[in-house]
Design a protein around this motif. Structure first.
Motif, PDB file in Angstrom:
ATOM      1  N   LEU A  89       0.825  -1.207   0.000  1.00  0.00           N
ATOM      2  CA  LEU A  89       0.000   0.000   0.000  1.00  0.00           C
ATOM      3  C   LEU A  89       0.862   1.262   0.000  1.00  0.00           C
ATOM      4  O   LEU A  89       0.561   2.240  -0.696  1.00  0.00           O
ATOM      5  N   LEU A 127      -8.715  -0.097  -4.687  1.00  0.00           N
ATOM      6  CA  LEU A 127      -7.366   0.383  -4.992  1.00  0.00           C
ATOM      7  C   LEU A 127      -7.156   0.551  -6.496  1.00  0.00           C
ATOM      8  O   LEU A 127      -6.400   1.422  -6.930  1.00  0.00           O
ATOM      9  N   ALA A 161      -2.835   5.808  -0.667  1.00  0.00           N
ATOM     10  CA  ALA A 161      -2.668   4.723  -1.639  1.00  0.00           C
ATOM     11  C   ALA A 161      -3.671   4.847  -2.788  1.00  0.00           C
ATOM     12  O   ALA A 161      -3.392   4.406  -3.901  1.00  0.00           O
TER      13      ALA A 161
END
Length: 330
Positions: A89, A127, A161
């Protein structure tokens, strides 16, 4: 003085442990470059020490040396099979802070299986969705606040992130205050005046807030300030477009503080007892805020925050100006 003494001992009898202690003092003094130089030397002298490598990476992040930090996190990913999802991350955060989205996507893809096992499949999908693809988000300055142990730092790391710009309030804004005087180190204020030691408070000096947050002008992007609660942030609430206040049950706070291992919040310490004691009050802040239950995975809290940024709050709904900031400029 403590650093001078420890540095002398380190030169007489060098060890990885004393190098880490010196670097920790440099971090307290915000001398990140000096700490990094020391740890690089220690890393070359005692190769293979994961603790030295991780401390270097953390200091490089604080120094916003994302290129160097990314290389260090990659070494940690390669050399420490037990490192978990955290280095991945942080590496993704470095790449996105440098606008290297293709490289960030490659990193996520390379570690997707491990990330799904340690986090969740949903977290990995989140993500993969970078800031650049979130056109609906309203630019502005947003505050994430809450009691010790509610997960502010962890949430800030996940937002980073995702590619968001974050400001660590404890590093970039907060300081020890005595009236109009402030200093990064408690000793710099109380030196020669031991009677004021117990009266020093960890607050947000006006000058540091303006230097840090004023740098973003009219906020043409989403910027998150991470950290603080209560009286430290109250004078500045009117400066934020929205405030997100994290809460968690007292037993969760206790477990997180014990796991953290911080000397100031170790089990039974005054800081530990204070955090647990004020948790009931901290769940209801004395200023307008979006309450977010943080006793769940961090990516779920991030989704709640991002979902709330789909519309700019009206001017009428913004909090009224609070009292003058603590430690105003002369």
């Amino acid at each position: 003085m403590a650093r001078v003494y420890l540095e002398a001992l380190h030169h007489l009898q060098p060890s990885p442990e004393s190098a880490l202690e010196l670097a920790a003092l440099d971090r307290q003094c915000h001398d990140f470059a000096q700490g990094l130089a020391l740890l690089r030397e220690a890393d070359a002298r005692w190769p293979g020490r994961v603790d030295l490598l991780r401390a270097q990476a953390e200091l490089a992040m604080l120094a916003k040396a994302f290129e160097a930090a990314g290389e260090l996190w990659q070494r940690l990913i390669s050399e420490d099979g037990m490192a978990g999802s955290y280095p991945v991350l942080r590496k993704v955060a470095c790449l996105r802070q440098m606008d290297r989205e293709d490289a960030a996507q490659c990193q996520i893809a390379a570690c997707a299986t491990a990330l799904e096992a340690q986090l969740s499949k949903h977290a990995v999908e989140l993500l993969r969705n970078p800031v650049s693809s979130r056109a609906a988000l309203v630019p502005g300055l947003y505050l994430v606040t809450g009691n010790n142990g509610t997960g502010k730092t962890t949430l800030g790391h996940f937002l980073q992130a995702l590619g968001f710009h974050t400001i660590d309030a404890d590093i970039d804004i907060a300081a020890f205050c005595d009236g109009h005087r402030w200093a990064i180190l408690r000793h710099d204020l109380s030196r020669g005046r031991p009677e004021i030691e117990t009266g020093l408070r960890w607050l947000w000096p006006c000058a540091r807030f303006e230097v840090t947050c004023g740098a973003f002008g009219d906020f043409e992007r989403v910027v998150f300030v991470i950290g603080g609660f209560g009286q430290a942030v109250a004078p500045y609430i009117h400066r934020f477009d929205k405030v997100f206040h994290l809460t968690a049950p007292t037993d969760v706070i206790a477990r997180r503080l014990e796991k953290r291992g911080s000397p100031s919040h170790r089990k039974g310490s005054p800081g530990y007892r204070s955090a647990l004691r004020r948790n009931t009050k901290a769940s209801s802040p004395p200023y307008p805020a979006y309450i977010i239950k943080a006793d769940r995975p961090v990516w779920e809290s991030c989704e709640v925050i991002l979902a709330s940024l789909g519309a700019r709050p009206s001017q009428a709904a913004k909090p009224v100006r609070a009292a003058l900031p603590i430690c105003p400029t002369a």
